[in-house]
Design a protein around this motif. Structure first.
Motif, PDB file in Angstrom:
ATOM      1  N   ASN A  13       5.261  50.184  14.606  1.00 22.15           N
ATOM      2  CA  ASN A  13       4.772  51.184  13.873  1.00 22.15           C
ATOM      3  C   ASN A  13       4.688  52.394  14.779  1.00 22.15           C
ATOM      4  O   ASN A  13       4.320  52.650  15.894  1.00 22.15           O
ATOM      5  N   ASP A  14       4.955  53.527  13.952  1.00 21.37           N
ATOM      6  CA  ASP A  14       4.609  54.751  14.498  1.00 21.37           C
ATOM      7  C   ASP A  14       5.179  54.772  16.016  1.00 21.37           C
ATOM      8  O   ASP A  14       4.387  55.306  16.726  1.00 21.37           O
ATOM      9  N   ILE A  15       6.648  54.877  16.163  1.00 21.71           N
ATOM     10  CA  ILE A  15       7.029  54.830  17.775  1.00 21.71           C
ATOM     11  C   ILE A  15       7.285  56.176  18.011  1.00 21.71           C
ATOM     12  O   ILE A  15       7.551  57.227  17.559  1.00 21.71           O
ATOM     13  N   PRO A  16       7.276  56.510  19.547  1.00 20.62           N
ATOM     14  CA  PRO A  16       7.579  57.521  20.028  1.00 20.62           C
ATOM     15  C   PRO A  16       9.274  57.609  20.201  1.00 20.62           C
ATOM     16  O   PRO A  16       9.684  56.565  20.051  1.00 20.62           O
ATOM     17  N   LYS A  17       9.700  58.805  20.725  1.00 22.91           N
ATOM     18  CA  LYS A  17      11.036  58.672  20.849  1.00 22.91           C
ATOM     19  C   LYS A  17      11.463  58.178  22.236  1.00 22.91           C
ATOM     20  O   LYS A  17      11.924  58.781  23.269  1.00 22.91           O
ATOM     21  N   THR A  18      11.403  56.882  22.351  1.00 26.62           N
ATOM     22  CA  THR A  18      11.400  56.355  23.631  1.00 26.62           C
ATOM     23  C   THR A  18      11.847  54.847  23.156  1.00 26.62           C
ATOM     24  O   THR A  18      11.853  54.288  22.173  1.00 26.62           O
ATOM     25  N   ASN A  19      12.187  53.964  24.462  1.00 19.04           N
ATOM     26  CA  ASN A  19      12.235  52.460  24.156  1.00 19.04           C
ATOM     27  C   ASN A  19      11.005  52.045  23.276  1.00 19.04           C
ATOM     28  O   ASN A  19       9.826  51.818  23.852  1.00 19.04           O
ATOM     29  N   PRO A  20      11.167  51.511  22.185  1.00 18.75           N
ATOM     30  CA  PRO A  20       9.977  51.064  21.156  1.00 18.75           C
ATOM     31  C   PRO A  20       9.319  49.832  21.956  1.00 18.75           C
ATOM     32  O   PRO A  20       8.023  49.689  21.889  1.00 18.75           O
ATOM     33  N   TYR A  21      10.186  48.871  22.367  1.00 21.84           N
ATOM     34  CA  TYR A  21       9.637  47.672  22.999  1.00 21.84           C
ATOM     35  C   TYR A  21       8.848  48.084  24.304  1.00 21.84           C
ATOM     36  O   TYR A  21       7.743  47.444  24.494  1.00 21.84           O
ATOM     37  N   ARG A  22       9.363  48.874  25.042  1.00 19.64           N
ATOM     38  CA  ARG A  22       8.715  49.100  26.362  1.00 19.64           C
ATOM     39  C   ARG A  22       7.193  49.942  26.182  1.00 19.64           C
ATOM     40  O   ARG A  22       6.372  49.572  26.598  1.00 19.64           O
ATOM     41  N   TYR A  23       7.479  50.842  25.101  1.00 19.22           N
ATOM     42  CA  TYR A  23       6.216  51.615  24.649  1.00 19.22           C
ATOM     43  C   TYR A  23       5.140  50.788  24.098  1.00 19.22           C
ATOM     44  O   TYR A  23       3.945  50.574  24.648  1.00 19.22           O
ATOM     45  N   LYS A  24       5.413  49.570  23.242  1.00 17.82           N
ATOM     46  CA  LYS A  24       4.483  48.540  22.834  1.00 17.82           C
ATOM     47  C   LYS A  24       3.815  47.809  23.885  1.00 17.82           C
ATOM     48  O   LYS A  24       2.806  47.506  24.016  1.00 17.82           O
ATOM     49  N   TYR A  25       4.701  47.298  24.702  1.00 14.00           N
ATOM     50  CA  TYR A  25       4.605  46.343  25.986  1.00 14.00           C
ATOM     51  C   TYR A  25       3.359  47.332  27.114  1.00 14.00           C
ATOM     52  O   TYR A  25       2.379  46.525  27.275  1.00 14.00           O
ATOM     53  N   GLU A  26       3.660  48.455  27.138  1.00 19.79           N
ATOM     54  CA  GLU A  26       2.833  49.265  28.226  1.00 19.79           C
ATOM     55  C   GLU A  26       1.607  49.669  27.458  1.00 19.79           C
ATOM     56  O   GLU A  26       0.471  49.709  28.127  1.00 19.79           O
ATOM     57  N   ASN A  27       1.563  49.770  26.120  1.00 22.72           N
ATOM     58  CA  ASN A  27       0.248  50.254  25.468  1.00 22.72           C
ATOM     59  C   ASN A  27      -0.340  49.165  25.234  1.00 22.72           C
ATOM     60  O   ASN A  27      -1.721  49.138  25.604  1.00 22.72           O
ATOM     61  N   LEU A  28      -0.111  47.889  24.932  1.00 22.13           N
ATOM     62  CA  LEU A  28      -0.814  46.866  24.948  1.00 22.13           C
ATOM     63  C   LEU A  28      -1.275  46.188  26.270  1.00 22.13           C
ATOM     64  O   LEU A  28      -2.524  45.907  26.277  1.00 22.13           O
ATOM     65  N   ARG A  29      -0.447  46.241  27.055  1.00 19.60           N
ATOM     66  CA  ARG A  29      -1.011  45.864  28.613  1.00 19.60           C
ATOM     67  C   ARG A  29      -2.260  46.825  29.031  1.00 19.60           C
ATOM     68  O   ARG A  29      -2.927  46.264  29.626  1.00 19.60           O
ATOM     69  N   GLU A  30      -2.010  47.999  28.838  1.00 18.83           N
ATOM     70  CA  GLU A  30      -3.193  48.889  29.034  1.00 18.83           C
ATOM     71  C   GLU A  30      -4.384  48.967  28.303  1.00 18.83           C
ATOM     72  O   GLU A  30      -5.680  48.811  28.709  1.00 18.83           O
ATOM     73  N   ARG A  31      -4.059  48.806  27.127  1.00 18.73           N
ATOM     74  CA  ARG A  31      -5.301  48.884  26.153  1.00 18.73           C
ATOM     75  C   ARG A  31      -5.845  47.329  25.358  1.00 18.73           C
ATOM     76  O   ARG A  31      -6.965  47.289  25.363  1.00 18.73           O
ATOM     77  N   PHE A  32      -5.086  46.423  25.463  1.00 21.00           N
ATOM     78  CA  PHE A  32      -5.497  45.253  24.977  1.00 21.00           C
ATOM     79  C   PHE A  32      -4.845  44.192  26.005  1.00 21.00           C
ATOM     80  O   PHE A  32      -3.898  43.291  25.482  1.00 21.00           O
ATOM     81  N   PRO A  33      -5.173  43.845  26.998  1.00 26.13           N
ATOM     82  CA  PRO A  33      -4.706  43.136  28.107  1.00 26.13           C
ATOM     83  C   PRO A  33      -4.491  41.502  27.547  1.00 26.13           C
ATOM     84  O   PRO A  33      -4.065  40.669  28.171  1.00 26.13           O
ATOM     85  N   GLN A  34      -5.683  41.212  26.812  1.00 28.23           N
ATOM     86  CA  GLN A  34      -6.134  39.966  26.209  1.00 28.23           C
ATOM     87  C   GLN A  34      -4.740  39.366  25.371  1.00 28.23           C
ATOM     88  O   GLN A  34      -4.616  38.181  25.418  1.00 28.23           O
ATOM     89  N   TYR A  35      -3.879  40.103  24.969  1.00 26.33           N
ATOM     90  CA  TYR A  35      -2.812  39.695  24.146  1.00 26.33           C
ATOM     91  C   TYR A  35      -1.547  39.385  25.004  1.00 26.33           C
ATOM     92  O   TYR A  35      -0.586  39.986  24.808  1.00 26.33           O
ATOM     93  N   LYS A  36      -1.752  38.332  25.825  1.00 29.18           N
ATOM     94  CA  LYS A  36      -0.568  38.195  26.879  1.00 29.18           C
ATOM     95  C   LYS A  36       0.718  37.591  26.095  1.00 29.18           C
ATOM     96  O   LYS A  36       1.739  38.136  26.789  1.00 29.18           O
ATOM     97  N   LYS A  37       0.274  37.034  25.060  1.00 30.63           N
ATOM     98  CA  LYS A  37       1.787  36.423  24.429  1.00 30.63           C
ATOM     99  C   LYS A  37       2.576  37.561  23.849  1.00 30.63           C
ATOM    100  O   LYS A  37       3.864  37.753  24.221  1.00 30.63           O
ATOM    101  N   GLU A  38       1.914  38.508  23.225  1.00 29.57           N
ATOM    102  CA  GLU A  38       2.613  39.465  22.505  1.00 29.57           C
ATOM    103  C   GLU A  38       3.114  40.588  23.698  1.00 29.57           C
ATOM    104  O   GLU A  38       4.226  41.068  23.523  1.00 29.57           O
ATOM    105  N   ILE A  39       2.269  40.780  24.657  1.00 33.87           N
ATOM    106  CA  ILE A  39       2.808  41.605  25.690  1.00 33.87           C
ATOM    107  C   ILE A  39       4.389  41.159  26.470  1.00 33.87           C
ATOM    108  O   ILE A  39       4.884  41.940  26.599  1.00 33.87           O
ATOM    109  N   GLU A  40       4.130  39.897  26.461  1.00 31.95           N
ATOM    110  CA  GLU A  40       5.225  39.423  27.368  1.00 31.95           C
ATOM    111  C   GLU A  40       6.453  39.233  26.329  1.00 31.95           C
ATOM    112  O   GLU A  40       7.392  39.643  26.894  1.00 31.95           O
TER     113      GLU A  40
END
Length: 325
Positions: A80-107
């Motif tokens: 959803n609604d990605i910036p102009k950068t690596n979308p998977y890296r964006y999602k990984y870093e965003n989840l890691r910072e804001r929702f660290p409990q979602y370990k499986k998704e982050i990995e």
């Protein structure tokens, strides 16, 4: 040239500015290393189908994306609604910072950010409130497409447009909720959050942006090059045969699945939230403008140009002539 508000934010929070600058450098080093070491992977087909979706916020993006995803067979992923950068890296870093409990998704996102892609039948990703040229004219980003997304067998560009009267009514309604809730960080009357980095786009209003989308829809501009499909939200909502035609263009076996779902993205409807989930086609989405037609702030949005483009795409919408300034 940055907007003053962006400069002030950087001055007030220098640690965040440093963090972003450091991240930019690290990401470019990572990209360079992957280009050197993963050449053998870049020729592999990862996505059988790739669908890039552009639309303004509150134009029905998520209703249409969910409808596409619900009918697509096999493994389908939506980002959803990605910036102009690596979308998977964006999602990984965003989840890691804001929702660290979602370990499986982050990995999972971290692995794909590093080029260990999961093969998919369909990859869908969206851009909201971006100027079309900003998405398509970035040579460096386009060169890195396969590095970021994986190679795709076929690519589609879907641009969604909703009539300006109901679109702007929805955005105004959402903006009022933003004013009532100080914890809500979305300003729905601005598009600058997406376009401030480039001076030529920084002064765009949402009316300017709608006209730009109208020009792309009508073919006056042609920035989208990958099997462009133009979707008229009003017609998509009201006409099953129109939806069948869109599905055929996307090589999807039509079932109309998902048509009655209200997604949770963006909080659902600006007016009813998720109240009409599982009966979305019962919502009066084509007459939202009547609820705010007497609002002076709403009337200020309209000029002759937006009326002319609206009539060319949607025909005359009875009653809207009262909004002409």
């Amino acid at each position: 040239m940055l907007e003053k508000s962006q400069i002030f934010k950087a001055l007030k929070k220098p640690h965040l500015a440093w963090k972003k600058s450091k991240g930019f450098l690290v990401h470019n080093v990572e990209d360079f290393i992957r280009i050197i070491t993963q050449q053998h992977k870049l020729s592999e087909i990862v996505n059988q189908k790739e669908i890039r979706v552009l639309g303004m916020r509150r134009c029905g993006n998520h209703a249409i994306i969910n409808w596409i995803k619900s009918q697509q067979t096999g493994k389908c992923q939506f980002i959803n609604d990605i910036p102009k950068t690596n979308p998977y890296r964006y999602k990984y870093e965003n989840l890691r910072e804001r929702f660290p409990q979602y370990k499986k998704e982050i990995e999972g996102y971290r692995q794909q950010a590093q080029g260990n892609f999961v093969k998919k039948d369909c990859l869908i990703y969206s851009y909201e409130d971006y100027v079309v040229q900003q998405v398509t004219n970035d040579l460096i980003f386009n060169v890195k497409h396969d590095l970021y997304f994986g190679k795709s067998a076929i690519r589609y560009d879907v641009i969604i447009i909703r009539d300006p009267f109901n679109l702007l009514a929805s955005r105004l309604q959402k903006h009022k909720k933003f004013l009532e809730d100080p914890n809500h960080q979305e300003n729905y009357l601005s598009v600058s959050r997406r376009n401030y980095l480039l001076a030529r786009y920084s002064n765009k209003t949402m009316v300017d942006l709608w006209i730009d989308y109208a020009k792309e829809y009508l073919g006056e501009t042609n920035y989208l090059k990958h099997n462009k499909i133009c979707v008229n939200y009003n017609q998509w909502f009201a006409d099953v045969e129109y939806r069948r035609n869109i599905a055929e263009k996307l090589q999807i076996e039509f079932s109309d699945a998902g048509i009655d779902r209200v997604t949770s993205f963006g909080g659902g409807s600006s007016f009813e939230g998720k109240e009409f989930n599982k009966k979305a086609t019962s919502m009066d989405v084509l007459n939202r403008w009547q609820k705010v037609s007497d609002d002076p702030q709403y009337k200020k949005f309209f000029n002759q140009e937006i009326f002319e483009y609206s009539e060319r795409i949607f025909g005359h919408i009875p009653g809207t002539e009262s909004l002409i300034n």
